[in-house]
Design a protein around this motif. Sequence first.
Motif, PDB file in Angstrom:
ATOM      1  N   THR A  57       0.842  -1.196   0.000  1.00 43.21           N
ATOM      2  CA  THR A  57       0.000   0.000   0.000  1.00 43.21           C
ATOM      3  C   THR A  57       0.879   1.249   0.000  1.00 43.21           C
ATOM      4  O   THR A  57       0.645   2.208  -0.761  1.00 43.21           O
ATOM      5  N   LEU A  60       2.385   2.031  -3.416  1.00 39.29           N
ATOM      6  CA  LEU A  60       1.467   2.753  -4.314  1.00 39.29           C
ATOM      7  C   LEU A  60       1.332   4.218  -3.872  1.00 39.29           C
ATOM      8  O   LEU A  60       1.321   5.135  -4.704  1.00 39.29           O
ATOM      9  N   THR A  80      -9.811  -5.641  -8.431  1.00 35.32           N
ATOM     10  CA  THR A  80      -8.470  -5.677  -7.827  1.00 35.32           C
ATOM     11  C   THR A  80      -8.628  -5.488  -6.330  1.00 35.32           C
ATOM     12  O   THR A  80      -9.738  -5.314  -5.822  1.00 35.32           O
ATOM     13  N   THR A  84      -5.218  -0.515  -4.782  1.00 36.50           N
ATOM     14  CA  THR A  84      -4.937  -0.015  -6.136  1.00 36.50           C
ATOM     15  C   THR A  84      -5.719   1.264  -6.380  1.00 36.50           C
ATOM     16  O   THR A  84      -5.226   2.194  -7.029  1.00 36.50           O
ATOM     17  N   VAL A 126      -3.068  -3.703 -13.343  1.00 35.78           N
ATOM     18  CA  VAL A 126      -2.750  -4.663 -12.271  1.00 35.78           C
ATOM     19  C   VAL A 126      -2.477  -6.026 -12.911  1.00 35.78           C
ATOM     20  O   VAL A 126      -3.310  -6.512 -13.678  1.00 35.78           O
ATOM     21  N   ASP A 152       0.653  -2.161 -10.850  1.00 36.29           N
ATOM     22  CA  ASP A 152       0.479  -2.839  -9.571  1.00 36.29           C
ATOM     23  C   ASP A 152       0.920  -4.293  -9.765  1.00 36.29           C
ATOM     24  O   ASP A 152       0.209  -5.096 -10.375  1.00 36.29           O
ATOM     25  N   ALA A 154       1.812  -6.217  -7.140  1.00 33.43           N
ATOM     26  CA  ALA A 154       1.783  -6.791  -5.786  1.00 33.43           C
ATOM     27  C   ALA A 154       1.687  -8.312  -5.813  1.00 33.43           C
ATOM     28  O   ALA A 154       2.155  -8.992  -4.907  1.00 33.43           O
ATOM     29  N   SER A 176       4.239  -5.982  -3.253  1.00 37.78           N
ATOM     30  CA  SER A 176       3.954  -6.244  -1.833  1.00 37.78           C
ATOM     31  C   SER A 176       4.644  -7.540  -1.421  1.00 37.78           C
ATOM     32  O   SER A 176       4.749  -8.469  -2.224  1.00 37.78           O
ATOM     33  N   TYR A 178       3.526  -9.074   1.462  1.00 36.26           N
ATOM     34  CA  TYR A 178       2.590  -9.530   2.498  1.00 36.26           C
ATOM     35  C   TYR A 178       2.537 -11.063   2.509  1.00 36.26           C
ATOM     36  O   TYR A 178       2.633 -11.687   1.452  1.00 36.26           O
ATOM     37  N   GLU A 187       5.423  -7.688   6.674  1.00 33.23           N
ATOM     38  CA  GLU A 187       4.962  -6.496   5.955  1.00 33.23           C
ATOM     39  C   GLU A 187       6.150  -5.958   5.171  1.00 33.23           C
ATOM     40  O   GLU A 187       7.260  -5.869   5.686  1.00 33.23           O
ATOM     41  N   TYR A 311     -12.218 -11.307  -5.995  1.00 31.70           N
ATOM     42  CA  TYR A 311     -12.725 -10.521  -4.910  1.00 31.70           C
ATOM     43  C   TYR A 311     -14.246 -10.588  -4.959  1.00 31.70           C
ATOM     44  O   TYR A 311     -14.801 -10.672  -6.053  1.00 31.70           O
TER      45      TYR A 311
END
Length: 366
Positions: A57, A60, A80, A84, A126, A152, A154, A176, A178, A187, A311
């Motif tokens: 995050t 970005l 996404t 984003t 993305v 993106d 990630a 990312s 994560y 993180e 999602y």
Amino acid sequence: MSKIEISEVKLTEEEIQAAVDVLRSGNLRQNGQCDAFEREFASMVGADHALTCANGTASLHLAYMSFLKPGDEVLVPSFTFLATGSMVAMSGGRPVFCDIDPQTLLIDLGDAEKRVTERTRAIAPVHLFGNPVDADAVAEFAARHNLIVVWDAAQAHGASWANRDVGSFGDFVCYSFYPSKNMFVGEGGMICTNNPEYDQKMRLLRSHGESGKYLHTVLGFNYRMTDVEAAIGRRQLLRLDQMLARRRANAQVLSAGLESIPGLRAQKTTRQGVHAWHQYCLVVDGDQFGCSRDGLAERLKQRGVGSGVHYPRGLHQQPVFEQLYGPLSLPVTEKTAETILALPVHHGLTVDDARAVVEAVRQCRG
Ligand SMILES: Cc1ncc(COP(=O)(O)O)c(C=O)c1O
């Protein structure tokens, strides 16, 4: 069947030892491990510069804060993860949500074209689930409309398009680390860029705009990574190829086993793309398959197989964006959100596990 989880986040003994060495050294802040991680990551992806930061995050946020002006618009695929779009808004811009291609599940540039205005400043493709976006098409689109590209990535460590790692693509490439991602340090985030001015700006923004000891020349954040995460990341770079090979072998087994089953359609890899398989996602046609997406998830659970919905709604359907920008209809995104299901594909699975997943899906039919 034993439980097959949807993700795998175990560190190796070497990665744990690398973190312990940093803890013992007392050097807990951003320091030499971060510098080395940046150099090694940039070299791996073929980017001129790479910058560690606190998380994806923040990566970005740093990218947008380094060029966006209030009211600037950014074309963002609606299908996404929240960040984003939200980091555009948090940087004073407005995310303009675009629909996706039903096969690749990536931004539909035809739809994006209709949403370009005189305020459009950037586009944010993305590489969803690790599927690389067609970089030539994006470059042509961006050049025609004079846009900056904020990729993106990630979910796309190790993905490539036309033999180029996605990290080498230019203006900003945001990652990312994560847990659950293809590389995971706790993180953490990274931004690659080939533009030395962006690199310098983001370095300032990352650490309170401090250009000399207690000399602050712009407003900024504390978005630094620590050497603990960087040490884990450096160690993990050594096994990224191996982890990706496992994901790709598992994806191949899933595709071969599932493609003949009526009512199931896997995300299509882009032409010239080498997918990184962060997620293996199916779109479920409930009528043809004999049970709905949610029904399939439930039946898989009963058989000891985890799954996930990434999602359940598009960003334009998130209450926060509906309140900010009003209602919007993006039919492909909405239909995909109702029917998509991710199956286990991660590097911790063997090919036999992947076969067991196929068999479990077969048993869930009808
Ligand atoms: C596509 C995408 N963008 C951005 C992010 C944000 O990354 P982080 O969770 O490290 O802040 C994620 C993480 O889930 C993501 O999947």
